[in-house]
Write a protein that holds these residues in place. Structure first.
Motif, PDB file in Angstrom:
ATOM      1  N   ARG A 103      27.018  34.337 -54.390  1.00  0.00           N
ATOM      2  CA  ARG A 103      26.065  35.278 -54.966  1.00  0.00           C
ATOM      3  C   ARG A 103      25.025  34.500 -55.760  1.00  0.00           C
ATOM      4  O   ARG A 103      25.182  33.295 -56.021  1.00  0.00           O
ATOM      5  N   SER A 104      23.958  35.199 -56.140  1.00  0.00           N
ATOM      6  CA  SER A 104      22.944  34.573 -56.990  1.00  0.00           C
ATOM      7  C   SER A 104      23.470  34.413 -58.412  1.00  0.00           C
ATOM      8  O   SER A 104      24.247  35.241 -58.895  1.00  0.00           O
ATOM      9  N   VAL A 108      22.576  35.184 -61.354  1.00  0.00           N
ATOM     10  CA  VAL A 108      21.690  36.012 -62.178  1.00  0.00           C
ATOM     11  C   VAL A 108      22.035  35.807 -63.653  1.00  0.00           C
ATOM     12  O   VAL A 108      23.204  35.880 -64.045  1.00  0.00           O
ATOM     13  N   GLY A 109      21.021  35.542 -64.479  1.00  0.00           N
ATOM     14  CA  GLY A 109      21.236  35.299 -65.900  1.00  0.00           C
ATOM     15  C   GLY A 109      21.655  33.895 -66.227  1.00  0.00           C
ATOM     16  O   GLY A 109      21.888  33.582 -67.405  1.00  0.00           O
ATOM     17  N   VAL A 155      17.643  32.483 -64.978  1.00  0.00           N
ATOM     18  CA  VAL A 155      17.561  32.940 -63.591  1.00  0.00           C
ATOM     19  C   VAL A 155      17.364  34.453 -63.598  1.00  0.00           C
ATOM     20  O   VAL A 155      18.103  35.186 -64.255  1.00  0.00           O
ATOM     21  N   ASP A 156      16.356  34.937 -62.864  1.00  0.00           N
ATOM     22  CA  ASP A 156      16.052  36.366 -62.879  1.00  0.00           C
ATOM     23  C   ASP A 156      16.954  37.121 -61.912  1.00  0.00           C
ATOM     24  O   ASP A 156      17.865  36.570 -61.300  1.00  0.00           O
ATOM     25  N   SER A 157      16.701  38.421 -61.782  1.00  0.00           N
ATOM     26  CA  SER A 157      17.560  39.294 -60.979  1.00  0.00           C
ATOM     27  C   SER A 157      17.530  38.967 -59.492  1.00  0.00           C
ATOM     28  O   SER A 157      18.424  39.376 -58.756  1.00  0.00           O
ATOM     29  N   SER A 158      16.517  38.241 -59.033  1.00  0.00           N
ATOM     30  CA  SER A 158      16.454  37.847 -57.621  1.00  0.00           C
ATOM     31  C   SER A 158      17.100  36.491 -57.360  1.00  0.00           C
ATOM     32  O   SER A 158      17.107  36.026 -56.221  1.00  0.00           O
ATOM     33  N   GLY A 159      17.622  35.845 -58.407  1.00  0.00           N
ATOM     34  CA  GLY A 159      18.232  34.541 -58.250  1.00  0.00           C
ATOM     35  C   GLY A 159      17.266  33.381 -58.361  1.00  0.00           C
ATOM     36  O   GLY A 159      17.653  32.242 -58.078  1.00  0.00           O
ATOM     37  N   SER A 160      16.028  33.642 -58.784  1.00  0.00           N
ATOM     38  CA  SER A 160      15.006  32.597 -58.868  1.00  0.00           C
ATOM     39  C   SER A 160      14.707  32.242 -60.320  1.00  0.00           C
ATOM     40  O   SER A 160      15.040  32.994 -61.248  1.00  0.00           O
ATOM     41  N   GLN A 203      18.223  46.804 -52.322  1.00  0.00           N
ATOM     42  CA  GLN A 203      17.736  45.512 -52.782  1.00  0.00           C
ATOM     43  C   GLN A 203      17.673  44.531 -51.623  1.00  0.00           C
ATOM     44  O   GLN A 203      18.592  44.443 -50.808  1.00  0.00           O
ATOM     45  N   THR A 252      18.233  41.341 -49.974  1.00  0.00           N
ATOM     46  CA  THR A 252      19.090  40.175 -50.146  1.00  0.00           C
ATOM     47  C   THR A 252      18.906  39.167 -49.020  1.00  0.00           C
ATOM     48  O   THR A 252      19.741  38.281 -48.848  1.00  0.00           O
TER      49      THR A 252
END
Length: 427
Positions: free
Chosen positions: A163-164, A166-167, A185-190, A351, A353
């Protein structure tokens, strides 16, 4: 300028503040609720400013009183608001204090000359009506050099969990320095960092579980060396780094010729199973048992699927239903209707993915299990000593171990001992 009131001199600014306080007694009853998030109306120092000798704290001014518990994560104003503020680069903790409609920030070590500071106000700060700031705001200012314009971006993935991250925390250390620029790291994993000085960086992605903005010993992370000129991108795959290699946890029978071997850690996907040292002995006389090989779970599943398909092909014979061209065609049930949203309207969009799935396809999925295949069937009720050596974890630490495999006995077939009742009814 002074304002006279009841024979006393009152500063004009104070009088204006008193008048504003008397005029703003609250919202009129029955008026529409205020659902607008808090707005940043001023910052000090201003973004893009060069301040050779900053005095006092950096200030973020809002258009109204903010909740001192914004952000959560602790007790008191500092603990809550500190989780919504990122100041970098600093060599120590950052002091964050609440002043009704403003937040004051200063590094505990003081402002250092010759640095370019990045102050990020993260989403989550709320006002007294629980309206929450939705967007991030970044303020960049310098204590000497000109503000640079290089940027670093990328993605962070929790490799084992697929998974990404996130956070997660991003730390970019300009070598050979020991202080880092920070990002989340934002909600999109970036993640993205702007206004960085060019140079060579050690970039870390960390699963910052306790929110202390540093890498602790038992936190998953990954790192990479990046040479930054004008822009660069990197993908980081976090996992728990353990200096002790994986140990054999248990061995469970799957069928008469297969057992599942489970380890305490995920194994290195690049290590070939045939490179492991394997020994199996039948107890209690320690008779060697021949092992045909070890397979990864996905390879074993693929092999089992091919064998089942081959068996189905040889056993299947055509039936009148298959050879009758006039038979009725099976009907397919229509797809279920889309989910409805309370109050009507279209359902929320799913979302996207696809970017995460494209990243996950670049590397195999780490597994903590292997499938062991034997040359001959194991004896029902037998006990076997199993030893596996030279197995590596994701960061290359070698380990191994042993366990006992117990093959269950087949259950006896239950016999029907009930007597048939004699039918005493007359014909």
């Amino acid at each position: 300028m002074l304002l006279k009131r009841r024979g006393a001199a009152v500063p004009l600014a104070l009088a204006l503040a008193l008048a504003a306080a008397c005029a703003n007694t609250g919202e009129p009853p029955g008026g529409p609720p205020d659902d607008k998030p808090p707005v940043i109306i001023g910052v000090y120092p201003e973004s893009g400013a060069v301040v050779p000798n900053p005095r006092g704290a950096a200030v973020i001014q809002f258009d109204g009183v903010i909740d001192e518990q914004s952000g959560g994560g602790g007790v008191g104003a500092t603990a809550g608001l500190a989780s919504r503020i990122l100041l970098s680069p600093t060599a120590g903790p950052v002091e964050v204090s609440w002043h009704r409609s403003s937040i004051h920030i200063r590094p505990k070590e003081g402002w250092k000359p010759g640095r370019v500071y990045q102050l990020q106000v993260l989403p989550g700060i709320a006002d007294l009506r629980r309206n929450t700031l939705k967007e991030r705001r970044t303020i960049v200012f310098s204590t000497g050099p000109a503000i640079p314009h290089a940027s670093l971006s990328g993605a962070a993935v929790a490799w084992v969990e697929q998974r990404s991250l996130v956070g997660g925390l991003i730390r970019a250390l300009p070598l050979p320095d020991t202080i880092a620029y920070l990002a989340l790291v934002d909600s999109s994993g970036s993640f993205h960092l702007d206004n960085l000085p060019p140079g060579r960086y050690a970039v870390f992605a960390i699963a910052d579980q306790n929110g202390n903005r540093v890498r602790d010993r038992r936190e998953a992370y990954d790192s990479a060396l990046v040479t930054l000129d004008s822009s660069a991108a990197v993908v980081l795959w976090t996992f728990l780094h353990d200096t002790a290699g994986p140990r054999l946890r248990q061995v469970d029978p799957v069928d008469s010729v297969t057992a599942r071997v489970t380890f305490t850690q995920s194994l290195d996907p690049a290590q070939a199973p045939e490179s492991l040292g394997v020994r199996v002995l039948a107890l209690p006389d320690s008779t060697p048992v021949r092992v045909r090989g070890l397979l990864r779970q996905e390879d074993y599943d693929s092999l089992a699927a091919r064998q089942r398909a081959a068996q189905d092909t040889t056993k299947r014979t055509p039936t009148p239903r298959d050879t009758n061209p006039d038979r009725e065609v099976d009907t397919v049930a229509p797809p279920p209707p889309p989910p409805q949203v309370a109050g009507g309207g279209a359902p929320p969009p799913a979302q996207d993915t696809s970017a995460l799935h494209a990243l996950l396809r670049q590397r195999p999925v780490p597994q903590d299990k292997l499938m062991m295949l034997f040359e001959a069937p194991l004896a029902p009720g037998g006990r076997y000593y199993v030893e596996v050596l030279r197995v590596r974890n994701l960061n290359g630490a070698a380990g191994g171990g042993h366990a006992v495999l117990v093959v269950p006995k087949p259950k006896p077939v239950a016999q029907d001992t009930t007597r048939a009742r004699r039918d005493s009814t007359r014909p």
